[in-house]
Design a protein around this motif. Structure first.
Motif, PDB file in Angstrom:
ATOM      1  N   ALA A 118       0.774  -1.243   0.000  1.00  0.00           N
ATOM      2  CA  ALA A 118       0.000   0.000   0.000  1.00  0.00           C
ATOM      3  C   ALA A 118       0.803   1.291   0.000  1.00  0.00           C
ATOM      4  O   ALA A 118       1.020   1.900  -1.040  1.00  0.00           O
ATOM      5  N   LEU A 119       1.248   1.748   1.152  1.00  0.00           N
ATOM      6  CA  LEU A 119       1.972   3.013   1.248  1.00  0.00           C
ATOM      7  C   LEU A 119       3.380   2.791   1.791  1.00  0.00           C
ATOM      8  O   LEU A 119       3.857   3.539   2.651  1.00  0.00           O
ATOM      9  N   ALA A 120       4.041   1.753   1.284  1.00  0.00           N
ATOM     10  CA  ALA A 120       5.401   1.436   1.737  1.00  0.00           C
ATOM     11  C   ALA A 120       6.320   2.633   1.552  1.00  0.00           C
ATOM     12  O   ALA A 120       6.293   3.298   0.516  1.00  0.00           O
ATOM     13  N   ARG A 121       7.129   2.902   2.566  1.00  0.00           N
ATOM     14  CA  ARG A 121       8.054   4.035   2.522  1.00  0.00           C
ATOM     15  C   ARG A 121       9.486   3.602   2.222  1.00  0.00           C
ATOM     16  O   ARG A 121      10.377   4.452   2.129  1.00  0.00           O
ATOM     17  N   ARG A 122       9.704   2.310   2.095  1.00  0.00           N
ATOM     18  CA  ARG A 122      11.047   1.821   1.769  1.00  0.00           C
ATOM     19  C   ARG A 122      10.922   0.397   1.234  1.00  0.00           C
ATOM     20  O   ARG A 122       9.907  -0.278   1.412  1.00  0.00           O
ATOM     21  N   TRP A 123      11.984  -0.063   0.592  1.00  0.00           N
ATOM     22  CA  TRP A 123      12.055  -1.442   0.122  1.00  0.00           C
ATOM     23  C   TRP A 123      12.339  -2.357   1.307  1.00  0.00           C
ATOM     24  O   TRP A 123      13.236  -2.093   2.115  1.00  0.00           O
ATOM     25  N   ASP A 124      11.567  -3.414   1.421  1.00  0.00           N
ATOM     26  CA  ASP A 124      11.723  -4.356   2.532  1.00  0.00           C
ATOM     27  C   ASP A 124      12.650  -5.480   2.098  1.00  0.00           C
ATOM     28  O   ASP A 124      12.237  -6.438   1.440  1.00  0.00           O
ATOM     29  N   GLY A 125      13.913  -5.355   2.450  1.00  0.00           N
ATOM     30  CA  GLY A 125      14.876  -6.372   2.067  1.00  0.00           C
ATOM     31  C   GLY A 125      16.152  -5.740   1.549  1.00  0.00           C
ATOM     32  O   GLY A 125      16.347  -4.529   1.611  1.00  0.00           O
ATOM     33  N   THR A 126      17.027  -6.576   1.014  1.00  0.00           N
ATOM     34  CA  THR A 126      18.315  -6.115   0.501  1.00  0.00           C
ATOM     35  C   THR A 126      18.222  -5.864  -0.991  1.00  0.00           C
ATOM     36  O   THR A 126      17.772  -6.727  -1.750  1.00  0.00           O
ATOM     37  N   LEU A 127      18.641  -4.683  -1.411  1.00  0.00           N
ATOM     38  CA  LEU A 127      18.605  -4.330  -2.825  1.00  0.00           C
ATOM     39  C   LEU A 127      19.881  -4.768  -3.534  1.00  0.00           C
ATOM     40  O   LEU A 127      20.961  -4.809  -2.916  1.00  0.00           O
ATOM     41  N   PRO A 128      19.796  -5.067  -4.824  1.00  0.00           N
ATOM     42  CA  PRO A 128      21.025  -5.330  -5.584  1.00  0.00           C
ATOM     43  C   PRO A 128      21.928  -4.099  -5.567  1.00  0.00           C
ATOM     44  O   PRO A 128      21.440  -2.969  -5.439  1.00  0.00           O
TER      45      PRO A 128
END
Length: 250
Positions: free
Chosen positions: A129-139
């Motif tokens: 919905a309104l996530a403010r960041r990526w949940d997890g490790t980004l490449p």
């Protein structure tokens, strides 16, 4: 009050549509029903604010300009038209994901950043919905869309002049230049789009993206419904009544 399609007294361009949406202020422009029970409603002013911030990011950080190829590897979702409108506002060309679409692109906007290793700039879009960041490790090198967009200003910065003859949209069916984009979108909407228009968010986003653009060009408001949000006919009918939908497009 909505504006009839034949009263569209402005050039048929994305910047003109954004100006209209901003002028509508607090009137709903896009209402999203997602697969996990979420409901997100964006007024015209809020939608334009998201597009403005995203355009500033595309131009300032990713050098988006006429000729830049922006791949949208996203499902039908409320965030998808935001990124498309921003890319068009910057004069870029939007490609919608196909098996060979990643070849030769400059920017990839995706909910699956791990699968893109083409050398293009990668922007990771969180879909909750309104996530403010990526949940997890980004490449390595990938941008977190939600976190990055929020750092940009609410006023549109210097943007390139849009080349009307340059490609705006590239799909399996062909290429549409900026000059013809709104007309192409209106042809994709089989009914007048000047009220509350319900669209199904299923399959590839091409159809719902163009139909949303046509609805806004006609002065209407989009209700974008994921199939899981209304899994049967009764649930869908109740949702459409609650949203005072005037037109349903399946």
């Amino acid at each position: 009050m909505s504006t009839p399609r034949d009263a569209l007294a402005l050039p048929p361009t994305v910047p003109a549509i954004l100006t209209r949406l901003e002028r509508d202020g607090g009137r709903p422009a896009l209402t999203w029903y997602g697969p996990h029970g979420e409901r997100v409603e964006l007024s015209g002013a809020v939608l334009v604010n998201w597009v403005t911030k995203t355009t500033n990011l595309l131009v300032d950080e990713l050098d988006t300009a006429p000729g830049t190829r922006v791949l949208l590897d996203l499902p039908a979702h409320w965030r998808t038209p935001v990124w498309a409108l921003a890319a068009w506002r910057a004069g870029g060309s939007v490609l919608l994901a196909t098996p060979d679409a990643a070849a030769g692109v400059d920017v990839v906007v995706t909910a699956q950043p791990d699968k893109h290793t083409t050398g293009a700039d990668v922007v990771a879009v969180a879909l909750p919905a309104l996530a403010r960041r990526w949940d997890g490790t980004l490449p390595p090198g990938a941008l977190d869309a939600a976190a990055s967009v929020m750092t940009y200003g609410d006023v549109l910065g210097v943007t390139p002049h849009v080349d009307a003859s340059a490609p705006a949209l590239v799909t399996r069916e062909g290429t549409v230049p900026h000059a013809d984009l709104v007309a192409r979108a209106i042809s994709a909407l089989p009914v007048p789009g000047d009220g509350r228009v319900a669209l199904r968010a299923s399959g590839a986003p091409t159809t719902s993206l163009l139909q949303s653009l046509a609805t806004w060009a006609s002065g209407g408001s989009v209700v974008l419904v994921h199939p899981a949000a209304a899994p049967d006919a009764d649930a869908l009918d109740a949702l459409l009544r609650a949203e005072r939908v005037t037109t349903r497009v399946d």
